[in-house]
Design a protein around this motif. Structure first.
Motif, PDB file in Angstrom:
ATOM      1  N   PHE A  52       0.885  -1.171   0.000  1.00  0.00           N
ATOM      2  CA  PHE A  52       0.000   0.000   0.000  1.00  0.00           C
ATOM      3  C   PHE A  52       0.920   1.218   0.000  1.00  0.00           C
ATOM      4  O   PHE A  52       1.110   1.890   1.012  1.00  0.00           O
ATOM      5  CB  PHE A  52      -0.887  -0.040   1.254  1.00  0.00           C
ATOM      6  N   ASN A  53       1.509   1.519  -1.153  1.00  0.00           N
ATOM      7  CA  ASN A  53       2.708   2.366  -1.171  1.00  0.00           C
ATOM      8  C   ASN A  53       2.734   3.384  -2.306  1.00  0.00           C
ATOM      9  O   ASN A  53       3.782   3.657  -2.881  1.00  0.00           O
ATOM     10  CB  ASN A  53       3.946   1.478  -1.256  1.00  0.00           C
ATOM     11  N   LYS A  54       1.587   3.961  -2.611  1.00  0.00           N
ATOM     12  CA  LYS A  54       1.520   4.926  -3.707  1.00  0.00           C
ATOM     13  C   LYS A  54       1.665   6.366  -3.186  1.00  0.00           C
ATOM     14  O   LYS A  54       1.319   6.672  -2.049  1.00  0.00           O
ATOM     15  CB  LYS A  54       0.185   4.794  -4.446  1.00  0.00           C
ATOM     16  N   ILE A  55       2.165   7.224  -4.056  1.00  0.00           N
ATOM     17  CA  ILE A  55       2.119   8.668  -3.798  1.00  0.00           C
ATOM     18  C   ILE A  55       0.790   9.180  -4.324  1.00  0.00           C
ATOM     19  O   ILE A  55       0.460   8.994  -5.497  1.00  0.00           O
ATOM     20  CB  ILE A  55       3.298   9.386  -4.462  1.00  0.00           C
ATOM     21  N   VAL A  56       0.015   9.814  -3.462  1.00  0.00           N
ATOM     22  CA  VAL A  56      -1.329  10.268  -3.822  1.00  0.00           C
ATOM     23  C   VAL A  56      -1.280  11.640  -4.479  1.00  0.00           C
ATOM     24  O   VAL A  56      -1.945  11.891  -5.483  1.00  0.00           O
ATOM     25  CB  VAL A  56      -2.238  10.296  -2.572  1.00  0.00           C
ATOM     26  N   ASN A  57      -0.452  12.536  -3.922  1.00  0.00           N
ATOM     27  CA  ASN A  57      -0.410  13.902  -4.464  1.00  0.00           C
ATOM     28  C   ASN A  57       0.857  14.604  -3.992  1.00  0.00           C
ATOM     29  O   ASN A  57       1.338  14.376  -2.879  1.00  0.00           O
ATOM     30  CB  ASN A  57      -1.635  14.694  -3.993  1.00  0.00           C
ATOM     31  N   ILE A  58       1.400  15.460  -4.862  1.00  0.00           N
ATOM     32  CA  ILE A  58       2.515  16.339  -4.495  1.00  0.00           C
ATOM     33  C   ILE A  58       2.122  17.769  -4.860  1.00  0.00           C
ATOM     34  O   ILE A  58       1.736  18.040  -6.001  1.00  0.00           O
ATOM     35  CB  ILE A  58       3.818  15.971  -5.231  1.00  0.00           C
ATOM     36  N   ASP A  59       2.209  18.660  -3.887  1.00  0.00           N
ATOM     37  CA  ASP A  59       1.969  20.082  -4.124  1.00  0.00           C
ATOM     38  C   ASP A  59       3.321  20.785  -4.037  1.00  0.00           C
ATOM     39  O   ASP A  59       3.836  21.047  -2.946  1.00  0.00           O
ATOM     40  CB  ASP A  59       1.000  20.634  -3.075  1.00  0.00           C
ATOM     41  N   ILE A  65       3.237  16.698   0.524  1.00  0.00           N
ATOM     42  CA  ILE A  65       3.053  15.432  -0.173  1.00  0.00           C
ATOM     43  C   ILE A  65       2.066  14.570   0.603  1.00  0.00           C
ATOM     44  O   ILE A  65       2.088  14.541   1.840  1.00  0.00           O
ATOM     45  CB  ILE A  65       4.401  14.688  -0.350  1.00  0.00           C
ATOM     46  N   THR A  66       1.167  13.901  -0.125  1.00  0.00           N
ATOM     47  CA  THR A  66       0.236  12.946   0.477  1.00  0.00           C
ATOM     48  C   THR A  66       0.577  11.564  -0.062  1.00  0.00           C
ATOM     49  O   THR A  66       0.688  11.378  -1.280  1.00  0.00           O
ATOM     50  CB  THR A  66      -1.224  13.296   0.145  1.00  0.00           C
ATOM     51  N   VAL A  67       0.750  10.618   0.848  1.00  0.00           N
ATOM     52  CA  VAL A  67       1.196   9.277   0.455  1.00  0.00           C
ATOM     53  C   VAL A  67       0.380   8.216   1.169  1.00  0.00           C
ATOM     54  O   VAL A  67      -0.214   8.458   2.221  1.00  0.00           O
ATOM     55  CB  VAL A  67       2.693   9.064   0.798  1.00  0.00           C
ATOM     56  N   GLN A  68       0.346   7.020   0.567  1.00  0.00           N
ATOM     57  CA  GLN A  68      -0.179   5.860   1.277  1.00  0.00           C
ATOM     58  C   GLN A  68       0.851   5.431   2.318  1.00  0.00           C
ATOM     59  O   GLN A  68       2.059   5.560   2.111  1.00  0.00           O
ATOM     60  CB  GLN A  68      -0.467   4.723   0.303  1.00  0.00           C
ATOM     61  N   ALA A  69       0.352   4.893   3.421  1.00  0.00           N
ATOM     62  CA  ALA A  69       1.202   4.716   4.600  1.00  0.00           C
ATOM     63  C   ALA A  69       2.268   3.645   4.445  1.00  0.00           C
ATOM     64  O   ALA A  69       3.240   3.623   5.201  1.00  0.00           O
ATOM     65  CB  ALA A  69       0.336   4.403   5.817  1.00  0.00           C
ATOM     66  N   GLY A  70       2.119   2.742   3.478  1.00  0.00           N
ATOM     67  CA  GLY A  70       3.099   1.673   3.334  1.00  0.00           C
ATOM     68  C   GLY A  70       4.326   2.054   2.531  1.00  0.00           C
ATOM     69  O   GLY A  70       5.246   1.241   2.385  1.00  0.00           O
ATOM     70  N   ILE A  71       4.381   3.272   2.038  1.00  0.00           N
ATOM     71  CA  ILE A  71       5.523   3.689   1.227  1.00  0.00           C
ATOM     72  C   ILE A  71       6.743   3.929   2.112  1.00  0.00           C
ATOM     73  O   ILE A  71       6.634   4.392   3.243  1.00  0.00           O
ATOM     74  CB  ILE A  71       5.173   4.962   0.417  1.00  0.00           C
TER      75      ILE A  71
END
Length: 756
Positions: A52-59, A65-71
């Motif tokens: 569960f390791n995706k980057i959701v968003n970068i501003d 940065i918003t990321v999934q917690a497994g990254i």
């Protein structure tokens, strides 16, 4: 540690589904670098977050940065480094996951900051009932404060929004001094110096009187090291061997202080901030953990108390002959947000890196001196870090973490069944003690995956069908007429239906699915051979059969019947095949029965049981070498009633105020005990941590049964009797006993209750 099930989710819905479709304890793992069971619990549903390791968003404008917690931190660095951005606060090593770092409220060597909570802007959390909570400093702040540093007890951290900073060039500086001078030096040169990015002090054992300050400060000088990040394939042979040298004893520590470190820090070094933040834990790995290993502990001491603490720390180490490799001091500003804050005041973190044996005696010695050290820490109004071995007593824990009551009260509100747990939380959680919820988590193999109540239906068909075959023979019918093909067809229909049903509602159980495929293929091959034989040779010799059976044929029927009865309660491969072969060949028969038919049946039976005897030994060896011996008990939570009496197959494990835990022998006995309980004033609340269960009944084709909340899963043929059918129902466990009672009142046979 043996967990009940492991899932590797890639979506939020998979996490929610797993939570909702189980009722037992849940443990959560990320990088799994904690050292005291903080990511695991016996018999739990373990959520492995690493996929569960995706980057959701970068501003890029806001540097957020918003990321999934497994990254992992390293995976974030690879994306943000080309943008010339850097993580604001993280551990020294980049292998850790974001969710794990937040759950322990990590820190690094950053100056001007405290724990990671100060750089966390918001969280998305999945609770014990499957709800999604958005938590930040504006909404659900109590959840935000409890989840950060909460060790997975509040819920699954699904996403996190973090503050980033610019990636800048940094230059290394170092200076050795007496420990007496360190606080003054730090306050003057480091604490308020906005150019200092990283800093730590290496306190040299075994005297702990000298310390080297290593700082990395912003610079405009040219890079001496042009790499953006440390190579992920870096070889750490040198670091591993140098740790080995230092662990030799006082001589090794002298070599490190006066030879290794002075040489290592000679070169002027200018590198990128991101490279200095991309270390790999592989540099800490020993060459072998067979007899010894390297371990960490960490103590947080108020800055004004380090001079008085160090002699106490030194005394504990020296009195217990602790082989300390390094003590690294890191500074942290106060954290007044996290409920389990380790920095209620401004502190220096003492990161202890030591070597210990791996045998039980060595572990016991570590526990002894750790308890002594904990008292020393508390005497200086300090505390200790919780990702390591949870040796501290409950009393010590309450003193070191005075807001823990506030944390556990909120946890109890969000998770009243204390499902989110691990070895750390289980020890210190007051709501988990002395209740049935706590007791059932202590029982090995209490929890079973609910989907197995459905997946075991085709497996049990391989119990029912041999019984049909034995009864068919006892009725005097021609074995060549037994519907082997229909039996094969029925098994695979049950298999297909079971897989379809479970795939729609549960995480995939690949291991059980493979097992069903293997036994299905075995059955198909066996019955396929019998179809071929019985429709050729067998049918030919049946022409010589007489109404009266020979002694040998009677024994064969007895053997098939004994086998079919045996497998209702015991694994088939434990059946003793060879004595029956001996019994057949030892039988004397002077009757007028057909000699041809007698010998044909005897030879066929000998071939069948000989092969099964050989094959059973292979399966038994494989099962015992691959799997633990399965428990023969199933656990239930039922109403606390005096009408329940213990017997050899039913034991009362723990009584509560209104409910109690009982243990019942599994398989066929379990079904019989449930039928007995249906006649008593008893209510079932839970079976093996589950709230639904499958039941099969045998009834006439014209019969149907309708009951509250009962769902018909599928119908199955009784291949030897077209007048009957097998219906498999899925129902709440609370309705199991009323369902059985209703079925009996309508002359419907309860065939089996599928106990997972």
């Amino acid at each position: 540690m043996q967990v009940n099930q492991i899932i590797e989710p890639t979506t939020v819905n998979e996490i929610i589904s797993a939570i909702k479709n189980t009722t037992g304890p849940i443990s959560i793992g990320g990088g799994k670098y904690s050292m005291g069971g903080q990511t695991a619990f016996e018999n739990s549903l373990h959520i492995d977050m690493r996929h569960f390791n995706k980057i959701v968003n970068i501003d890029k404008t806001k540097k957020q940065i918003t990321v999934q917690a497994g990254i992992r931190w390293r995976d974030i660095q690879k994306v943000i480094d080309p943008l010339n951005l850097s993580i604001k606060i993280m551990q020294t090593y980049s292998n850790f996951t974001v969710g794990g770092a937040i759950s322990v409220n990590c820190h690094g060597r950053y100056i001007g900051h405290g724990p990671i909570i100060s750089s966390v802007l918001g969280l998305k959390i999945i609770t014990a009932n499957g709800d999604i909570i958005i938590a930040n400093r504006e909404v659900n702040q109590d959840v935000f404060n409890a989840a950060i540093g909460g060790y997975g007890g509040i819920g699954v951290i699904a996403e996190a929004t973090l503050q980033l900073v610019d990636n800048e060039k940094v230059e290394r500086f170092h200076q050795v001094m007496d420990i007496e001078d360190y606080k003054t030096y730090f306050d003057k040169n480091i604490r308020n110096n906005t150019n200092v990015v990283f800093q730590n002090g290496n306190l040299y054992p075994p005297k702990y009187d000298k310390i080297m300050s290593i700082s990395w400060q912003k610079t405009t000088k040219p890079l001496t090291d042009t790499d953006r990040l440390i190579d992920e394939n870096e070889n750490y042979w040198l670091e591993s061997n140098l740790s080995g040298v230092v662990s030799w004893g006082n001589s090794g520590k002298w070599i490190r202080e006066y030879t290794i470190d002075p040489l290592y820090y000679i070169p002027e070094t200018v590198r990128w901030r991101n490279k200095e933040a991309s270390y790999d834990v592989k540099e800490l790995d020993p060459s072998s953990r067979e007899k010894s290993t390297y371990v960490l502990q960490e103590y947080f001491i108020p800055v004004e108390n380090i001079k008085s603490f160090i002699p106490k720390m030194s005394a504990v180490f020296q009195n217990n002959k602790v082989n300390v490799i390094n003590v690294s001091l890191r500074h942290a500003l106060p954290d007044h947000e996290s409920y389990l804050s380790w920095a209620n005041k401004e502190v220096f973190a003492f990161v202890i890196y030591y070597k210990q044996g791996t045998d039980q005696k060595a572990k016991d010695e570590v526990k002894k001196w750790t308890l002594e050290m904990t008292d020393a820490i508390l005497s200086e109004n300090g505390t200790w870090y919780l990702p390591y071995q949870p040796h501290a007593t409950i009393e010590q824990f309450k003193k070191g973490y005075p807001n823990s009551d506030k944390y556990f009260a909120l946890k109890n509100k969000l998770d009243p069944d204390q499902r989110f747990t691990n070895k750390l939380l289980d020890k210190y959680n007051p709501y988990a003690q002395n209740n049935l919820s706590h007791q059932k988590k202590k029982i090995k193999e209490y929890f079973r995956a609910e989907e197995q109540t459905i997946l075991t239906v085709p497996e049990w068909y391989l119990v029912y069908n041999p019984k049909e075959y034995a009864d068919y023979l006892k009725s005097g019918k021609n074995p060549s007429d037994f519907p082997f093909y229909k039996s094969i067809d029925e098994y695979w229909k049950l298999y297909d239906r079971s897989i379809k049903l479970t795939s729609e509602a549960y995480p995939e159980n690949g291991e059980y699915k493979t097992m069903l495929q293997v036994i299905g293929v075995s059955m198909t091959m066996e019955y396929g051979a019998k179809i071929l034989y019985e429709n050729t040779t067998g049918r030919f010799f049946s022409l010589f059969a007489e109404e009266k059976k020979s002694k040998q044929e009677q024994i064969i029927i007895e053997a098939q019947s004994a086998y079919s009865d045996f497998i209702y309660q015991t694994a088939w491969y434990e059946f003793k095949f060879m004595p029956w072969i001996k019994k057949v060949w030892s039988a004397s028969d002077n009757s007028d029965c057909s000699t041809l038919r007698k010998w044909e049946r005897t030879l066929l039976f000998t071939l069948e049981f000989s092969f099964k005897a050989f094959y059973s030994k292979l399966i038994e060896y494989g099962a015992k070498s691959t799997y633990e011996t399965p428990s023969n008990l199933i656990y239930l939570i039922v109403s606390n009633s005096d009408v329940i009496k213990e017997n050899k197959d039913l034991k009362i494990i723990q009584k509560g105020n209104e409910k109690m835990i009982i243990a019942v022998t599994r398989w066929d006995v379990f079904t019989k005990e449930m039928i007995k309980l249906s006649e008593q004033n008893v209510k079932i609340f839970e079976i093996s941590g589950n709230d639904e269960i499958a039941v099969s009944v045998i009834m006439n084709n014209s019969q149907e049964i309708k009951s509250k909340d009962v769902r018909l899963l599928y119908k199955s043929r009784i291949v030897t009797d077209d007048r009957l059918k097998r219906n498999v129902y899925f129902l709440p466990v609370t309705e199991l006993l009323p369902f059985i009672k209703k079925a009996k009142s309508e002359n419907i046979t309860i065939e089996h209750v599928y106990d997972y």
